[in-house]
Write a protein that holds these residues in place. Structure first.
Motif, mmCIF file in Angstrom:
data_model
loop_
_atom_site.group_PDB
_atom_site.id
_atom_site.type_symbol
_atom_site.label_atom_id
_atom_site.label_comp_id
_atom_site.label_asym_id
_atom_site.label_seq_id
_atom_site.Cartn_x
_atom_site.Cartn_y
_atom_site.Cartn_z
ATOM 1 N N VAL A 32 0.850 -1.199 0.000
ATOM 2 C CA VAL A 32 0.000 0.000 0.000
ATOM 3 C C VAL A 32 0.879 1.240 0.000
ATOM 4 C CG1 VAL A 32 -1.698 1.332 1.328
ATOM 5 C CG2 VAL A 32 -1.942 -1.150 1.123
ATOM 6 N N ARG A 33 1.927 1.237 0.797
ATOM 7 C CA ARG A 33 2.845 2.376 0.817
ATOM 8 C C ARG A 33 3.489 2.572 -0.554
ATOM 9 N NH1 ARG A 33 4.594 -0.244 5.670
ATOM 10 N NH2 ARG A 33 6.693 -0.641 4.832
ATOM 11 N N MET A 34 3.841 1.476 -1.185
ATOM 12 C CA MET A 34 4.446 1.531 -2.505
ATOM 13 C C MET A 34 3.503 2.181 -3.515
ATOM 14 S SD MET A 34 5.884 -1.721 -4.730
ATOM 15 C CE MET A 34 6.492 -2.491 -3.227
ATOM 16 N N GLN A 35 2.270 1.738 -3.542
ATOM 17 C CA GLN A 35 1.288 2.299 -4.470
ATOM 18 C C GLN A 35 1.045 3.773 -4.184
ATOM 19 O OE1 GLN A 35 -2.012 -0.341 -3.825
ATOM 20 N NE2 GLN A 35 -1.195 -1.952 -5.144
ATOM 21 N N ALA A 36 1.015 4.126 -2.894
ATOM 22 C CA ALA A 36 0.794 5.525 -2.524
ATOM 23 C C ALA A 36 1.954 6.397 -2.984
ATOM 24 C CB ALA A 36 0.612 5.636 -1.006
ATOM 25 N N PHE A 37 3.166 5.898 -2.827
ATOM 26 C CA PHE A 37 4.349 6.649 -3.265
ATOM 27 C C PHE A 37 4.284 6.947 -4.759
ATOM 28 C CE2 PHE A 37 8.562 6.229 -5.299
ATOM 29 C CZ PHE A 37 9.156 7.392 -4.816
ATOM 30 N N TYR A 38 3.973 5.940 -5.547
ATOM 31 C CA TYR A 38 3.928 6.158 -6.995
ATOM 32 C C TYR A 38 2.761 7.064 -7.382
ATOM 33 C CZ TYR A 38 7.585 2.678 -7.534
ATOM 34 O OH TYR A 38 8.781 2.003 -7.473
ATOM 35 N N ALA A 39 1.680 7.001 -6.631
ATOM 36 C CA ALA A 39 0.550 7.889 -6.906
ATOM 37 C C ALA A 39 0.919 9.340 -6.644
ATOM 38 C CB ALA A 39 -0.655 7.485 -6.048
ATOM 39 N N VAL A 40 1.682 9.574 -5.585
ATOM 40 C CA VAL A 40 2.080 10.942 -5.234
ATOM 41 C C VAL A 40 3.125 11.472 -6.215
ATOM 42 C CG1 VAL A 40 3.323 12.307 -3.504
ATOM 43 C CG2 VAL A 40 1.494 10.764 -2.798
ATOM 44 N N THR A 41 4.110 10.658 -6.535
ATOM 45 C CA THR A 41 5.235 11.159 -7.330
ATOM 46 C C THR A 41 4.919 11.249 -8.823
ATOM 47 O OG1 THR A 41 6.142 8.903 -7.433
ATOM 48 C CG2 THR A 41 6.973 10.371 -5.701
#
Length: 215
Positions: free
Chosen positions: A41-50
């Motif tokens: 989930v953290r991984m997906q959130a990171f890519y969504a933000v960046t």
């Protein structure tokens, strides 16, 4: 013992998330997901933000710095518990987080980046680019009993004295700290660290006069 990496990562994540980060209700849902106990989930959130390319607001910058610290602690806990962190997708994600945080050139990231000083050019380039603010970060790590950390620290010093970065450390205080750090590295058990330190010391002597070093 659980052999499912995802379940094991979730269990470790629950332990360290509450210790490292606090929820900020002002930030977006994706940044809130940086707090998830699930690394995927953290991984997906990171890519969504960046992927938006807009990392200028302070809440996002702080959240990314905290995320890097979280992932570093997470890997440390896995290592200590004998967990498996040899996951290519996660390793790529972790490297990307470090790269983005390094690109922020935010002094608040110095501790997070300093903890990864032995992890390659992404981190050493970023630390060197800070100039004087990063000298203490390097000095605090150059005497490490881990020779890879010492080598990484010396590499940062070498890059600090490169033409691209030398202006940032051309003050007497920074130069003296660099000289102290090089003296420490010259006694390292690592032949590589000692060799780099010797070369950097020569560069320091050739570029700056004694009066520059003594103020």
């Amino acid at each position: 013992m659980c052999n499912d990496p995802k379940r094991r990562w979730n269990a470790v994540g629950r332990v360290i998330v509450s210790a490292l980060l606090l929820v900020n209700p002002a930030v977006s849902q994706s940044i809130q997901d940086f707090l998830s106990s699930d690394p995927f989930v953290r991984m997906q959130a990171f890519y969504a933000v960046t992927k938006t390319g807009t990392l200028t607001d302070d809440a996002t910058r702080i959240a990314l710095i905290n995320l890097l610290q979280l992932e570093t602690a997470y890997i440390g806990v896995l290592d200590q518990s004998g967990g498996n962190n040899e996951n290519d997708e996660y390793a790529t994600y972790y490297s990307n987080v470090a790269g983005v945080v390094g690109s922020l050139r935010d002094p608040r990231s110095l501790n997070a980046l300093g903890a990864l000083i032995d992890k390659g050019a992404i981190v050493t380039d970023a630390l060197a680019s800070f100039g004087a603010p990063a000298v203490d970060t390097v000095l605090n790590r150059i005497g490490s009993t881990d020779t890879s950390v010492t080598t990484g620290a010396v590499i940062v010093l070498e890059k600090m004295l490169s033409p691209a970065n030398i202006a940032g450390v051309s003050n007497p205080v920074s130069l003296n700290k660099i000289r102290v750090a090089l003296d420490i590295a010259s006694n390292s058990p690592s032949a590589i660290a000692r060799s780099i330190a010797s070369n950097v010391s020569s560069t320091l002597a050739s570029v700056f006069l004694p009066g520059d070093l003594n103020g």
